[in-house]
Design a protein around this motif. Sequence first.
Motif, PDB file in Angstrom:
ATOM      1  N   GLY A  92       0.815  -1.212   0.000  1.00 40.05           N
ATOM      2  CA  GLY A  92       0.000   0.000   0.000  1.00 40.05           C
ATOM      3  C   GLY A  92       0.847   1.259   0.000  1.00 40.05           C
TER       4      GLY A  92
ATOM      5  N   GLY B 146      -0.516   4.492   0.055  1.00 43.01           N
ATOM      6  CA  GLY B 146      -1.264   5.680   0.466  1.00 43.01           C
ATOM      7  C   GLY B 146      -0.467   6.438   1.515  1.00 43.01           C
TER       8      GLY B 146
ATOM      9  N   GLY C 255       1.199   3.996   4.212  1.00 44.86           N
ATOM     10  CA  GLY C 255       2.301   3.180   3.700  1.00 44.86           C
ATOM     11  C   GLY C 255       3.519   4.029   3.389  1.00 44.86           C
TER      12      GLY C 255
ATOM     13  N   SER D 200      -3.460   6.674  -4.914  1.00 44.73           N
ATOM     14  CA  SER D 200      -4.074   6.008  -3.759  1.00 44.73           C
ATOM     15  C   SER D 200      -5.181   6.906  -3.209  1.00 44.73           C
ATOM     16  CB  SER D 200      -3.026   5.780  -2.672  1.00 44.73           C
ATOM     17  OG  SER D 200      -1.942   5.060  -3.201  1.00 44.73           O
TER      18      SER D 200
ATOM     19  N   GLN E 142      -9.917  15.754   1.394  1.00 41.09           N
ATOM     20  CA  GLN E 142     -10.097  17.167   1.068  1.00 41.09           C
ATOM     21  C   GLN E 142      -9.862  18.072   2.272  1.00 41.09           C
ATOM     22  OE1 GLN E 142     -14.163  17.259  -0.456  1.00 41.09           O
ATOM     23  NE2 GLN E 142     -13.671  15.924  -2.186  1.00 41.09           N
ATOM     24  N   GLY E 143     -10.589  17.791   3.367  1.00 40.37           N
ATOM     25  CA  GLY E 143     -10.793  18.794   4.404  1.00 40.37           C
ATOM     26  C   GLY E 143      -9.598  19.198   5.234  1.00 40.37           C
TER      27      GLY E 143
ATOM     28  N   MET F 231      -0.173  -6.410  -7.256  1.00 41.51           N
ATOM     29  CA  MET F 231      -1.247  -6.696  -6.311  1.00 41.51           C
ATOM     30  C   MET F 231      -0.822  -7.819  -5.370  1.00 41.51           C
ATOM     31  SD  MET F 231      -5.136  -7.875  -7.128  1.00 41.51           S
ATOM     32  CE  MET F 231      -6.335  -8.109  -5.813  1.00 41.51           C
TER      33      MET F 231
ATOM     34  N   ALA G  77      -0.828  -1.680   4.531  1.00 41.77           N
ATOM     35  CA  ALA G  77      -1.322  -0.300   4.496  1.00 41.77           C
ATOM     36  C   ALA G  77      -2.259  -0.168   3.304  1.00 41.77           C
ATOM     37  CB  ALA G  77      -0.147   0.671   4.388  1.00 41.77           C
ATOM     38  N   THR G  78      -3.212  -1.102   3.238  1.00 44.32           N
ATOM     39  CA  THR G  78      -4.023  -1.253   2.025  1.00 44.32           C
ATOM     40  C   THR G  78      -5.283  -0.399   1.999  1.00 44.32           C
ATOM     41  OG1 THR G  78      -5.007  -3.177   3.081  1.00 44.32           O
ATOM     42  CG2 THR G  78      -3.260  -3.604   1.504  1.00 44.32           C
TER      43      THR G  78
ATOM     44  N   TYR H  92     -16.028   5.595   5.451  1.00 45.27           N
ATOM     45  CA  TYR H  92     -14.822   5.214   6.188  1.00 45.27           C
ATOM     46  C   TYR H  92     -15.103   4.021   7.081  1.00 45.27           C
ATOM     47  CZ  TYR H  92     -10.730   5.644   9.184  1.00 45.27           C
ATOM     48  OH  TYR H  92      -9.560   5.396   9.856  1.00 45.27           O
TER      49      TYR H  92
ATOM     50  N   GLU I 229      -6.075   3.053   7.263  1.00 43.26           N
ATOM     51  CA  GLU I 229      -7.494   2.686   7.362  1.00 43.26           C
ATOM     52  C   GLU I 229      -7.711   1.182   7.467  1.00 43.26           C
ATOM     53  OE1 GLU I 229     -10.084   4.946   4.776  1.00 43.26           O
ATOM     54  OE2 GLU I 229     -11.756   3.581   5.144  1.00 43.26           O
TER      55      GLU I 229
ATOM     56  N   LEU J 248      -6.257  11.270   8.368  1.00 43.53           N
ATOM     57  CA  LEU J 248      -4.957  11.679   7.824  1.00 43.53           C
ATOM     58  C   LEU J 248      -3.937  11.710   8.964  1.00 43.53           C
ATOM     59  CD1 LEU J 248      -5.761  14.505   5.218  1.00 43.53           C
ATOM     60  CD2 LEU J 248      -5.328  12.083   4.827  1.00 43.53           C
TER      61      LEU J 248
HETATM   62  C1  LIG Z   1     -13.151  11.324  -0.615  1.00 43.43           C
HETATM   63  C2  LIG Z   1     -12.455  11.186   0.705  1.00 43.43           C
HETATM   64  C3  LIG Z   1     -12.086  12.312   1.426  1.00 43.43           C
HETATM   65  C4  LIG Z   1     -11.444  12.184   2.657  1.00 43.43           C
HETATM   66  N1  LIG Z   1     -11.080  13.320   3.351  1.00 43.43           N
HETATM   67  C5  LIG Z   1     -10.406  13.193   4.516  1.00 43.43           C
HETATM   68  C6  LIG Z   1      -9.934  14.348   5.210  1.00 43.43           C
HETATM   69  O1  LIG Z   1     -10.088  15.484   4.784  1.00 43.43           O
HETATM   70  N2  LIG Z   1      -9.277  14.168   6.389  1.00 43.43           N
HETATM   71  C7  LIG Z   1      -9.055  12.933   6.906  1.00 43.43           C
HETATM   72  O2  LIG Z   1      -8.445  12.832   7.958  1.00 43.43           O
HETATM   73  N3  LIG Z   1      -9.473  11.819   6.253  1.00 43.43           N
HETATM   74  C8  LIG Z   1     -10.133  11.935   5.072  1.00 43.43           C
HETATM   75  N4  LIG Z   1     -10.551  10.799   4.417  1.00 43.43           N
HETATM   76  C9  LIG Z   1     -10.136   9.482   4.924  1.00 43.43           C
HETATM   77  C10 LIG Z   1      -8.690   9.234   4.553  1.00 43.43           C
HETATM   78  O3  LIG Z   1      -8.375   9.921   3.384  1.00 43.43           O
HETATM   79  C11 LIG Z   1      -8.404   7.754   4.348  1.00 43.43           C
HETATM   80  O4  LIG Z   1      -8.815   7.040   5.474  1.00 43.43           O
HETATM   81  C12 LIG Z   1      -6.903   7.542   4.183  1.00 43.43           C
HETATM   82  O5  LIG Z   1      -6.411   8.357   3.153  1.00 43.43           O
HETATM   83  C13 LIG Z   1      -6.543   6.101   3.898  1.00 43.43           C
HETATM   84  O6  LIG Z   1      -5.151   6.045   3.720  1.00 43.43           O
HETATM   85  P1  LIG Z   1      -4.360   4.674   3.700  1.00 43.43           P
HETATM   86  O7  LIG Z   1      -2.916   4.984   3.649  1.00 43.43           O
HETATM   87  O8  LIG Z   1      -4.824   3.823   4.797  1.00 43.43           O
HETATM   88  O9  LIG Z   1      -4.841   3.982   2.360  1.00 43.43           O
HETATM   89  P2  LIG Z   1      -5.089   4.505   0.867  1.00 43.43           P
HETATM   90  O10 LIG Z   1      -4.703   5.911   0.664  1.00 43.43           O
HETATM   91  O11 LIG Z   1      -6.469   4.107   0.520  1.00 43.43           O
HETATM   92  O12 LIG Z   1      -4.062   3.628   0.048  1.00 43.43           O
HETATM   93  C14 LIG Z   1      -4.178   2.231  -0.059  1.00 43.43           C
HETATM   94  C15 LIG Z   1      -2.994   1.726  -0.845  1.00 43.43           C
HETATM   95  O13 LIG Z   1      -2.993   0.324  -0.817  1.00 43.43           O
HETATM   96  C16 LIG Z   1      -2.775  -0.174  -2.110  1.00 43.43           C
HETATM   97  N5  LIG Z   1      -3.341  -1.518  -2.164  1.00 43.43           N
HETATM   98  C17 LIG Z   1      -4.573  -1.928  -1.773  1.00 43.43           C
HETATM   99  N6  LIG Z   1      -4.685  -3.246  -1.957  1.00 43.43           N
HETATM  100  C18 LIG Z   1      -3.526  -3.680  -2.469  1.00 43.43           C
HETATM  101  C19 LIG Z   1      -3.022  -4.940  -2.886  1.00 43.43           C
HETATM  102  N7  LIG Z   1      -3.759  -6.047  -2.819  1.00 43.43           N
HETATM  103  N8  LIG Z   1      -1.772  -5.013  -3.381  1.00 43.43           N
HETATM  104  C20 LIG Z   1      -1.004  -3.907  -3.489  1.00 43.43           C
HETATM  105  N9  LIG Z   1      -1.423  -2.695  -3.104  1.00 43.43           N
HETATM  106  C21 LIG Z   1      -2.665  -2.583  -2.597  1.00 43.43           C
HETATM  107  C22 LIG Z   1      -3.423   0.832  -3.020  1.00 43.43           C
HETATM  108  O14 LIG Z   1      -2.924   0.735  -4.326  1.00 43.43           O
HETATM  109  C23 LIG Z   1      -3.015   2.117  -2.320  1.00 43.43           C
HETATM  110  O15 LIG Z   1      -1.712   2.465  -2.682  1.00 43.43           O
HETATM  111  C24 LIG Z   1     -11.189  10.909   3.179  1.00 43.43           C
HETATM  112  C25 LIG Z   1     -11.541   9.769   2.460  1.00 43.43           C
HETATM  113  C26 LIG Z   1     -12.194   9.909   1.249  1.00 43.43           C
HETATM  114  C27 LIG Z   1     -12.614   8.655   0.529  1.00 43.43           C
END
Ligand SMILES: Cc1cc2nc3c(=O)[nH]c(=O)nc-3n(C[C@H](O)[C@H](O)[C@H](O)COP(=O)(O)OP(=O)(O)OC[C@H]3O[C@@H](n4cnc5c(N)ncnc54)[C@H](O)[C@@H]3O)c2cc1C
Length: 594
Positions: free
Chosen positions: A21, A23, A26, A51, A57-58, A172, A208-209, A361, A394, A411
């Motif tokens: 992951g 995002g 990760g 990702s 946004q916020g 993946m 960190a998916t 979420y 997440e 975030l």
């Molecule tokens: C529209 C929107 C707006 C938001 N606004 C806010 C905000 O303003 N403030 C706030 O605090 N939160 C906000 N959130 C929530 C927050 O953005 C997310 O919870 C957070 O960004 C998730 O980050 P992450 O690093 O966990 O995963 P993600 O950013 O979702 O990244 C997941 C990663 O895992 C990879 N992945 C997944 N499965 C696999 C696999 N099988 N093999 C390889 N790679 C894989 C993907 O390619 C990606 O790179 C928002 C969410 C959304 C949807």
Amino acid sequence: MEALKTMAKLATRKFDVVIVGAGGSGMRASLQLAQAGLNVAVLSKVFPTRSHTVAAQGGIGASLGNMSEDNWHYHFFDTVKGSDWLGDQDAIEFMCREAPKVVYELEHLGMPFDRNADGTIYQRPFGGHTANYGEKPVQRACAAADRTGHALLHTLYQQNVKARTQFFVEWMALDLIRDAEGDVVGVTALEMETGELYILQAKTVLMATGGAGRIFAASTNAFINTGDGLGMAARAGIPLEDMEFWQFHPTGVAGAGVLLTEGCRGEGAILRNCNGEAFMARYAPTLKDLAPRDFVSRSMDQEIKEGRGCGPNKDYVLLDMTHLGTETILKRLPSVFEIGHNFANVDITKEPIPVVPTIHYQMGGIPTNINGQVVVPKDGNPNTIINGLYAVGECSCVSVHGANRLGTNSLLDLVVFGRAAGNHIIDTALKQKNFKDLPADSADRTLARLARLDSARDGEYSQGVANDIRACMQKHAGVFRTQASMDEGVAKIKAIAERVGRIGLKDNSKVFNTARIEALEVENLIEAAQATMISAAARPESRGAHAHNDYPSRDDANWMKHTLWYSEDNRLDYKPVKLQPLTVESVPPKVRTF
Ligand SMILES: Cc1cc2nc3c(=O)[nH]c(=O)nc-3n(C[C@H](O)[C@H](O)[C@H](O)COP(=O)(O)OP(=O)(O)OC[C@H]3O[C@@H](n4cnc5c(N)ncnc54)[C@H](O)[C@@H]3O)c2cc1C
């Protein structure tokens, strides 16, 4: 013997740490590790900056106090209360104390925050964030216009490139590899372009998916948010925690699902019913439109149910920003302005925009401690560490959000725990550790899954099954839940799970076979969906985002505990909430009013 033969055919690559992951979580972890000189691979299904974090946004929450009096104790209190006392208070304290540090760190890494006239970081109000323990809204959300996630993710990506993190783009991960002692020693992964399967051996794997928001039909989440990490953990015998708690964001564009950030209301937008009434004042007299999301979503649903919805079918309410002025909107909410045009054909400077609560979420996930280490019940200890496995972001449940997350705290969670996990891995002197041997059957589970898909030529069509999962979850695990509806949902989702086992591929070609990838994703969706439905049906109380019509009150005596769902036989277990923070007094439970 057979296993050894198949394994010999697979190419194996070795890394100190494999991160699944790219995002915010990760890449915050990988940055820490790569800077420390570890050999780090980061896998992503999409280019890192695509990702879902990019869509945030916020803002990111931190008690900098740049624009109104604030400190981390207030942030801690708000987060515990926001979580409806299901959050672990040690983790919440850790996150809120670290917040200013990690935000300044991002600033120094080059993240382009908006600025105040005195040069400090701009902060806007956000739902559930208050000063003086609930007295009045506070300005705590550090923002880069309404593109905070975009700014964050690009900053982290650039820093990772500088630190020489190795990215495996459009790879993946399919399954975790555990050895006989239960330690995690690597993952199997598919190179999407070639269709080749690899074993990536690692001293540590960090998941960190991201979230599984795509288990619902109406979702603000990206199409890639299929809960792959949850599926991988579940298949490897690891339970998923608190999956019944899903956040509905109050303001998804009606009919489109695209998000309008809570930052709109942070800047002063108001929700109105068909009479033009600013109805939140009735439900939350102090915080009004800035009450936490579970509260606002339920209030909107109530207005619609009681016939005060808008439009020909009275099935949405309106978000009114017309009084904010064109200048503020274009400066602070430029993307929202564009979304209004593109997805609702509305000029938000001139007219209000139709909105409905939309899935946003997942509060639950893979259970971890504050170092990001994955923990499971074993030998009487509910939090026994699994060697070699971490989870952040997440997909994890640490749990800082409990039954309801406050906006901007995700975030924050990504960078606080991404960084903490990185540091913890470094502290375990990973560089000096040896690789554990790969078990002979390392790839067997994955090979069996792939073989089954290939052989079932006339099997079920994966997207048909995925749509049925989404329809089921939308209907039976919505904003308000009843026992009868959830029980029906459990029966339906179990029946759909059986169909998942019969999915087949008409096209078995290897190169960029998106049908194969989607079918593999459905196997993850179903784990997240079952976890949600079954955990929800077993919780007879209302807490945070789990609003149970038959049990409208919170039941602290019996249910102030975390759910653990195991894929095997859909078994449920529970573990206590950590009510003791690290250094301060705990916040005792009370009724949530705003
Ligand atoms: C529209 C929107 C707006 C938001 N606004 C806010 C905000 O303003 N403030 C706030 O605090 N939160 C906000 N959130 C929530 C927050 O953005 C997310 O919870 C957070 O960004 C998730 O980050 P992450 O690093 O966990 O995963 P993600 O950013 O979702 O990244 C997941 C990663 O895992 C990879 N992945 C997944 N499965 C696999 C696999 N099988 N093999 C390889 N790679 C894989 C993907 O390619 C990606 O790179 C928002 C969410 C959304 C949807």
